[in-house]
Design an enzyme around this catalytic site. Structure first.
Site, PDB file in Angstrom:
ATOM      1  N   GLU A   1      -2.201   0.401  13.374  1.00 53.86           N
ATOM      2  CA  GLU A   1      -3.369   0.732  12.554  1.00 53.86           C
ATOM      3  C   GLU A   1      -4.673   0.513  13.314  1.00 53.86           C
ATOM      4  O   GLU A   1      -5.631   1.259  13.177  1.00 53.86           O
ATOM      5  CB  GLU A   1      -3.354  -0.149  11.301  1.00 53.86           C
ATOM      6  CG  GLU A   1      -4.527   0.064  10.381  1.00 53.86           C
ATOM      7  CD  GLU A   1      -4.352  -0.663   9.056  1.00 53.86           C
ATOM      8  OE1 GLU A   1      -3.588  -1.645   9.019  1.00 53.86           O
ATOM      9  OE2 GLU A   1      -4.970  -0.241   8.065  1.00 53.86           O
TER      10      GLU A   1
ATOM     11  N   HIS B   1       1.114   2.949  11.503  1.00 54.28           N
ATOM     12  CA  HIS B   1       0.041   3.722  10.883  1.00 54.28           C
ATOM     13  C   HIS B   1      -0.181   4.924  11.791  1.00 54.28           C
ATOM     14  O   HIS B   1      -0.621   4.773  12.915  1.00 54.28           O
ATOM     15  CB  HIS B   1      -1.217   2.852  10.906  1.00 54.28           C
ATOM     16  CG  HIS B   1      -1.840   2.635   9.580  1.00 54.28           C
ATOM     17  ND1 HIS B   1      -1.304   1.799   8.632  1.00 54.28           N
ATOM     18  CD2 HIS B   1      -2.992   3.119   9.031  1.00 54.28           C
ATOM     19  CE1 HIS B   1      -2.107   1.775   7.564  1.00 54.28           C
ATOM     20  NE2 HIS B   1      -3.135   2.582   7.789  1.00 54.28           N
TER      21      HIS B   1
ATOM     22  N   TRP C   1     -11.898  12.107   4.141  1.00 59.54           N
ATOM     23  CA  TRP C   1     -10.660  11.819   3.397  1.00 59.54           C
ATOM     24  C   TRP C   1     -10.386  13.014   2.488  1.00 59.54           C
ATOM     25  O   TRP C   1      -9.382  13.713   2.647  1.00 59.54           O
ATOM     26  CB  TRP C   1     -10.799  10.509   2.617  1.00 59.54           C
ATOM     27  CG  TRP C   1     -10.316   9.327   3.412  1.00 59.54           C
ATOM     28  CD1 TRP C   1      -9.194   8.585   3.147  1.00 59.54           C
ATOM     29  CD2 TRP C   1     -10.889   8.762   4.604  1.00 59.54           C
ATOM     30  NE1 TRP C   1      -9.047   7.613   4.117  1.00 59.54           N
ATOM     31  CE2 TRP C   1     -10.063   7.694   5.006  1.00 59.54           C
ATOM     32  CE3 TRP C   1     -11.997   9.067   5.377  1.00 59.54           C
ATOM     33  CZ2 TRP C   1     -10.327   6.928   6.148  1.00 59.54           C
ATOM     34  CZ3 TRP C   1     -12.269   8.312   6.510  1.00 59.54           C
ATOM     35  CH2 TRP C   1     -11.443   7.263   6.881  1.00 59.54           C
TER      36      TRP C   1
ATOM     37  N   GLU D   1       0.848  -1.183   0.000  1.00 57.61           N
ATOM     38  CA  GLU D   1       0.000   0.000   0.000  1.00 57.61           C
ATOM     39  C   GLU D   1       0.892   1.244   0.000  1.00 57.61           C
ATOM     40  O   GLU D   1       1.199   1.784  -1.027  1.00 57.61           O
ATOM     41  CB  GLU D   1      -0.945  -0.042   1.210  1.00 57.61           C
ATOM     42  CG  GLU D   1      -2.132   0.848   1.028  1.00 57.61           C
ATOM     43  CD  GLU D   1      -3.400   0.338   1.712  1.00 57.61           C
ATOM     44  OE1 GLU D   1      -4.387   1.023   1.624  1.00 57.61           O
ATOM     45  OE2 GLU D   1      -3.401  -0.746   2.328  1.00 57.61           O
TER      46      GLU D   1
END
Ligand code: BGC
Length: 712
Positions: free
Chosen positions: A597, A618, A395, A337
């Protein structure tokens, strides 16, 4: 200096091997100035006469709609007879990315390894053209997710001709962000043999970067070294890589004869542990060093308190930022990712700007946010965009939130001037795409990502989608209004829009159901004047939920703030200091050296939460650090005096911590805030480089630059 030169590439396909371009040239007399301006499709390493030209690694960084170029002073390296070499790996430009998607059909990966460069020696220019040559390099393979294969014994055939080609068709722009450089060197903390019999080195810290091999004289040519990377060991103490998903993350090295040293040129890994799958002799700690790389941001914030676990939490936040700020703010640095997820960036930006000077870093990334924004205003999920999707609430709001936070931290309105059109376009996108005027209904969103208040298999939490999206619509619109006013724009239409959203939101959402719904209503001013009632209800809910948080990526950054701003500082500290799952300190008690995360990336019995989406680096939940700076120590920039031209310092002590101290290097100078429980009182030591509003309990003191002590 601008870069205008031909693009060149090898005349044949080198397959996996990284090409090394060479140019020989003479410089008759020592020049007054000599520069190299350069960029490449991939990541490059340039040397002149065998010496690296710059300590910038993974140049030219990562962009998709434009390409940065760099200009280096090469005067000190110049001789009469010179050889310039440039090795090019696939890097971000040509590696398959987003590896969890079926195949990678992006035309990007089919691009050739092109080079565009210009040497300027006094007034004499030497540009990339067909007088340059290329050969297969000793880097036989290099990709971001899969790692590198380097054969130190490989002898290239004679240099081959290159050809001019049109290049990638991207605008070339001068380096805008901070250069990525090697920052920390870590020697092995332990060499272990796992229950499975694996030889593993523990560096004691989860980092992003690579390792350096330093091999002794008895090394012989052809000996293979194979190294795998991992963030964690499993509960039995064995090496664990499943959470890297399809990213192979391996380093393979073929030795040459004699003493030698090697580190990868064109890739990086996220790791704390390495496993020696092949190694020619019994490893000694001096054979291997870990090197952390990240964008060269200047450290600005320091925190310490009486509680060792909180101190470690803070260190984990710092390492999370280091590990995920390689030219682009990424979600994680290890699995398939490593993308510039906008939601993660907006959650963390305020913390990031306390920890380090990130003005340049975000100026570059936000330029790409704007450049990649669609004409209709859609902001992609990841920037640089490699997914093609976008427009999720919280986002895409990175387009408004990040510029505003950077402006507040550094007081430079340029960022608002640059981003204002993009900010407006994002809000206009919502206005044009919602199903209901003044709310944001419909669309596809990530929700309160990874919140704990939904059944385990649901990862979006239970906060209502329309609630969350409408709350961010209100917030983004309010930021457009503030930003526009700060740079003298007419924002009356957005003021009207904001008033309309607030009114409709308050009429539509009369009850708040999840912790995050309470948090967002409070943080974004959407309680209909019922702040105290809402904060009290949130506090009651937190207690009813077991006196622990249930929030995900969206609610977590603001949770402690809205509690402490509304009379519940005590509960905010209780949540901060909680050590059982779920909490910020739980991972610390489990030995975390970065932010996880998930609240339970690893369960108390040592099991992993999941194999599929479980990063141990994360930074999103690390946003709690901005509460340590901004509430516990109380140092906050003021909207009407951004960049700490005036400071608000309103410390909020708690007896469970005996003392707490923060120092923050601002553009105005050093701000310090320390409090300490001493003989039944709290002593506050405060230093400010600019006029400050100091709040001690219910007293407000307006002071000038200086150092002050108060007792409360
Ligand atoms: C990433 C997140 C990101 C999310 C989108 C994940 O795979 O790692 O951090 O924000 O997708 O919901």
């Amino acid at each position: 200096m601008s870069l205008q030169a031909n693009w060149i590439k090898p005349t044949r396909d080198f397959g996996d091997a990284c090409p090394v371009f060479t140019k020989k040239f003479t410089a008759a007399k020592p020049p007054k100035s000599a520069t190299l301006t350069i960029t490449a499709m991939g990541v490059y390493e340039a040397t002149l006469n065998g010496v690296r030209i710059s300590d910038y690694v993974l140049a030219p960084g990562w962009t998709t709609k434009r390409l940065q170029y760099q200009t280096y002073d090469i005067t000190p390296l110049l001789k009469a007879e010179n050889t310039l070499t440039v090795s090019i790996g696939r890097g971000w430009q040509r590696s398959p990315l987003a590896g969890w998607r079926e195949g990678d059909t992006q035309p990007r990966t089919l691009q050739p390894p092109g080079l565009c460069a210009k040497l300027l020696i006094d007034n004499h220019a030497i540009e990339t053209d067909t007088t340059w040559q290329a050969c297969e390099g000793q880097t036989r393979f290099s990709e971001l997710y899969d790692g590198e294969l380097y054969d130190a014994s490989f002898q290239a055939a004679a240099p081959e001709p290159v050809e001019i080609y049109p290049g990638p068709g991207l605008p070339l722009v001068p380096q805008q962000g901070d250069e990525i450089k090697e920052q920390d060197r870590l020697t092995p903390a332990a060499v272990l043999t796992t229950p499975k019999g694996e030889t593993v080195i523990d560096f004691g810290q989860n980092i992003t970067g690579y390792i350096e091999l330093n091999l002794p004289p008895e090394t012989s040519a052809g000996s293979p070294i194979t190294i795998s990377f991992a963030e964690v060991l499993d509960k039995h103490g064995n090496f664990y890589t499943e959470n890297y998903r399809s990213a192979k993350s391996m380093l393979r090295y073929i030795c040459k004869d004699g003493a030698q040293s090697y580190k990868p040129k064109h890739t990086f890994f996220g790791f704390r542990y390495i496993r020696l799958d092949d190694f020619p002799y019994a490893v000694k700690p001096e054979h291997i060093t870990a090197i952390a790389v990240h964008s060269e941001m200047k450290r600005s914030g320091y925190f310490e308190c009486s509680h060792p676990l909180v101190n470690r939490l803070f260190e984990n936040v710092i390492w999370g930022q280091k590990g995920n700020f390689l030219d682009v703010p990424t979600d994680c640095p290890q699995r398939d990712e490593r993308l510039g997820w906008t939601g993660d960036a907006q959650a963390f930006v305020r913390t990031a700007a306390y920890n380090f000077d990130v003005e340049r870093f975000f100026t570059k990334w936000l330029a790409d946010v704007a450049l990649e924004q669609l004409e209709n205003g859609l902001v992609h999920h990841v920037i640089p965009d490699v997914l093609g999707d976008g427009a999720s609430a919280a986002w895409a709001d990175a387009a408004t939130i990040c510029p505003w936070q950077i402006y507040l931290a550094y007081g430079n309105a340029d960022i608002l001037e640059r981003q204002f059109a993009s900010m407006c376009k994002w809000v206009d996108y919502i206005t044009a795409h919602t199903q209901d005027e003044y709310l944001w209904t419909g669309g596809t969103h990530f929700g309160d990502w990874l919140a704990l208040d939904s059944p385990p298999e649901h990862i979006k939490g239970s906060t209502r989608q329309d609630f969350l999206a409408s709350a961010f619509y209100a917030y983004s619109t309010s930021l457009v209004v503030k930003a526009g006013k700060a740079i003298g724009r007419d924002v009356s239409a957005y003021e009207k829009l904001h008033a309309g959203i607030v009114k409709k939101f308050e009429a539509e959402f009369t009850d708040f159901r999840t912790q995050t719904e309470h948090v967002l209503a409070l943080q974004f001013g959407l309680t209909g004047g019922r702040e105290q009632e809402t904060a009290d209800a949130l506090a009651a809910k937190v207690k009813a939920d077991g006196t622990c948080l249930q929030t995900g990526f969206v609610g977590t950054p603001y949770l402690l703030h809205v509690l402490s701003e509304n009379g519940h500082t005590d509960l905010a500290y209780t949540l901060l200091l909680r050590e059982e799952y779920p909490s910020w300190l739980y991972p610390v008690t489990m030995g975390a050296t970065t932010i996880w995360e998930r609240w339970d990336s690893r369960k108390p019995n040592g099991d992993f939460q999941t194999t599929q989406m479980n990063s141990f680096n994360h930074y999103a939940y690390g946003a709690v650090a901005d509460w340590l700076y901004g509430a516990a120590a109380g140092i906050q920039p003021l909207e009407d005096a951004p960049g700490y031209q005036r400071v608000r310092i309103a410390p909020q002590p708690d007896a469970r911590l005996g003392w707490l101290a923060v120092s923050l290097n601002t553009r105005q100078g050093l701000v310090r805030s320390k409090w300490q429980y001493t003989e039944g009182r709290v002593r506050y030591d405060i230093e400010t480089p600019s006029p400050a509003e100091i709040v001690i309990g219910s007293e407000v003191y307006e002071v000038g630059r200086g150092s002050y002590t108060f007792y409360g």
